[in-house]
Design a protein around this motif. Structure first.
Motif, PDB file in Angstrom:
ATOM      1  N   GLU A 137       0.824  -1.208   0.000  1.00 55.49           N
ATOM      2  CA  GLU A 137       0.000   0.000   0.000  1.00 55.49           C
ATOM      3  C   GLU A 137       0.857   1.257   0.000  1.00 55.49           C
ATOM      4  OE1 GLU A 137      -3.365  -2.614   2.286  1.00 55.49           O
ATOM      5  OE2 GLU A 137      -2.448  -0.941   3.373  1.00 55.49           O
ATOM      6  N   ILE A 140       1.868   1.779  -3.522  1.00 52.60           N
ATOM      7  CA  ILE A 140       0.797   2.338  -4.345  1.00 52.60           C
ATOM      8  C   ILE A 140       0.709   3.846  -4.141  1.00 52.60           C
ATOM      9  CG2 ILE A 140      -1.690   2.384  -4.742  1.00 52.60           C
ATOM     10  CD1 ILE A 140      -0.331  -0.124  -5.820  1.00 52.60           C
ATOM     11  N   HIS A 144       1.854   6.581  -6.997  1.00 54.29           N
ATOM     12  CA  HIS A 144       0.909   7.623  -7.416  1.00 54.29           C
ATOM     13  C   HIS A 144       1.563   9.005  -7.343  1.00 54.29           C
ATOM     14  CE1 HIS A 144      -2.925   9.939  -7.418  1.00 54.29           C
ATOM     15  NE2 HIS A 144      -2.269  10.694  -6.552  1.00 54.29           N
ATOM     16  N   ASP A 209      -2.904   7.613 -10.638  1.00 58.34           N
ATOM     17  CA  ASP A 209      -3.276   6.290 -10.122  1.00 58.34           C
ATOM     18  C   ASP A 209      -2.828   5.190 -11.074  1.00 58.34           C
ATOM     19  OD1 ASP A 209      -4.453   7.164  -7.781  1.00 58.34           O
ATOM     20  OD2 ASP A 209      -6.514   7.042  -8.526  1.00 58.34           O
ATOM     21  N   LEU A 213       0.233   2.490 -10.532  1.00 53.39           N
ATOM     22  CA  LEU A 213       0.002   1.037 -10.518  1.00 53.39           C
ATOM     23  C   LEU A 213       1.050   0.324 -11.357  1.00 53.39           C
ATOM     24  CD1 LEU A 213      -3.861   0.558 -10.991  1.00 53.39           C
ATOM     25  CD2 LEU A 213      -2.546   0.171  -8.903  1.00 53.39           C
ATOM     26  N   PRO A 223      -0.606  -4.673  -7.242  1.00 55.39           N
ATOM     27  CA  PRO A 223      -1.496  -3.566  -7.624  1.00 55.39           C
ATOM     28  C   PRO A 223      -2.851  -3.621  -6.925  1.00 55.39           C
ATOM     29  CG  PRO A 223      -0.547  -4.636  -9.559  1.00 55.39           C
ATOM     30  CD  PRO A 223      -0.229  -5.512  -8.389  1.00 55.39           C
ATOM     31  N   GLY A 226      -4.043  -1.288  -4.111  1.00 54.46           N
ATOM     32  CA  GLY A 226      -4.705  -0.005  -4.328  1.00 54.46           C
ATOM     33  C   GLY A 226      -6.176  -0.051  -3.967  1.00 54.46           C
ATOM     34  N   ILE A 258      -9.024   1.258 -10.819  1.00 57.33           N
ATOM     35  CA  ILE A 258      -7.956   0.301 -10.537  1.00 57.33           C
ATOM     36  C   ILE A 258      -8.353  -1.088 -11.037  1.00 57.33           C
ATOM     37  CG2 ILE A 258      -6.742  -0.929  -8.685  1.00 57.33           C
ATOM     38  CD1 ILE A 258      -6.794   1.724  -7.107  1.00 57.33           C
TER      39      ILE A 258
END
Length: 296
Positions: A137, A140, A144, A209, A213, A223, A226, A258
């Motif tokens: 996380e 991610i 981003h 985003d 990913l 991924p 996300g 996502i």
């Protein structure tokens, strides 16, 4: 009639300019070229400003004893994750090879993180502590934020703001020449430009985003994290503004986006882990009230 004229002026300024060509991507996610609005705000200048602002932020944090030391476990963790992500930034922006990357931790309850132009990354302790982020996380979130810098969204937004200001002045001049109230025209044009800027910001967030990913998956981070991330965010941001009045898409929209791109990034993740795609277990976060995320 007056409003229609003004809207056409503003729309014409923001539209009609093709996106700059993107380097071909053989696999992974596909996005359009970077915005031509960047030409109104040279990136090199923004990177210098960002470096100065970042240094000032770190100095202030140090003065307030809020800067994570190099031996802090979370600082070590963040830098290790960044070091895995950075090599996969080059395909998105060749200039990132020469960036002087920095990753630091700031003591604050804010649920926030950012990457400034030139690769200046900061995480707040609030986002780590409140959301209890796993490494996937964190990757991610970091991917981003890095994507914003890679896609030069800062320069893009500065360029759009300059064009919007020009559009407001132009609307006032044209309205005055046609016998309308220039002040009213300026007010209406300013409102149209503001809503347009919000929409553009949401587009930037969605693009970040998607690109994030791709970067995280290539570095071996799941991924699907996300999806769990935005479920966690939804639990702490229940009073967020409506999507159309926010610079960030709503959490459900981001989760849907996502999921839509998982077919493009899950093979990258499986390849990074050197396993067959079909054998990947479900992603399990550390929050018991969030169900495992499967694929497909």
């Amino acid at each position: 009639m007056k409003h229609s004229l003004i809207v056409l002026i503003i729309s014409g300024l923001f539209g009609g300019m093709p996106a700059l060509a993107q380097s071909p991507q053989q696999d992974g996610v596909k996005v359009g070229g970077m915005s031509p609005m960047r030409i109104f705000a040279p990136t090199g200048a923004l990177e210098k400003q960002a470096a100065l602002q970042y240094a000032q932020t770190l100095q202030l944090a140090e003065n307030q004893h809020a800067l994570g030391p190099d031996n802090h476990p979370q600082v070590i963790r963040l830098r290790a994750i960044a070091n895995r992500l950075i090599p996969y930034t080059y395909r998105w922006n060749e200039r990132s090879r020469s960036w002087k990357w920095e990753i630091n931790l700031l003591g604050s309850k804010q649920i926030n993180a950012y990457c400034m132009p030139g690769g200046k990354i900061a995480f707040y302790t609030g986002i780590l502590d409140t959301l209890k982020l796993t490494d996937d996380e964190v990757a991610i979130v970091m991917g981003h934020e890095i994507a914003h810098a890679l896609r030069e969204h800062g320069a893009e937004r500065a360029g759009k703001a300059a064009v919007a200001n020009f559009g407001v002045k132009l609307a006032e001049i044209i309205a005055g020449a046609k016998g309308y109230d220039p002040n009213l025209a300026g007010t209406v044009a300013g409102g149209v430009a503001n809503v347009s800027m919000l929409a553009f910001s949401r587009e930037d967030e969605t693009e970040a985003d998607i690109v994030g990913l791709d970067i995280a998956a290539r570095a071996g981070y799941d991924p699907r994290a996300g999806i769990a991330l935005w479920q966690k965010m939804g639990m702490v941001n229940k009073n967020s503004p409506p999507q159309w009045l926010s610079t960030h898409p709503a959490g459900n929209s981001r989760i849907a986006e996502i999921r839509r791109h998982l077919p493009e990034v899950m093979p990258l993740y499986a390849r990074a882990k050197d396993v067959d795609l079909a054998s990947l277990p479900a992603y399990r976060t550390n929050a018991g009230n969030i169900a495992p995320v499967t694929y497909p």
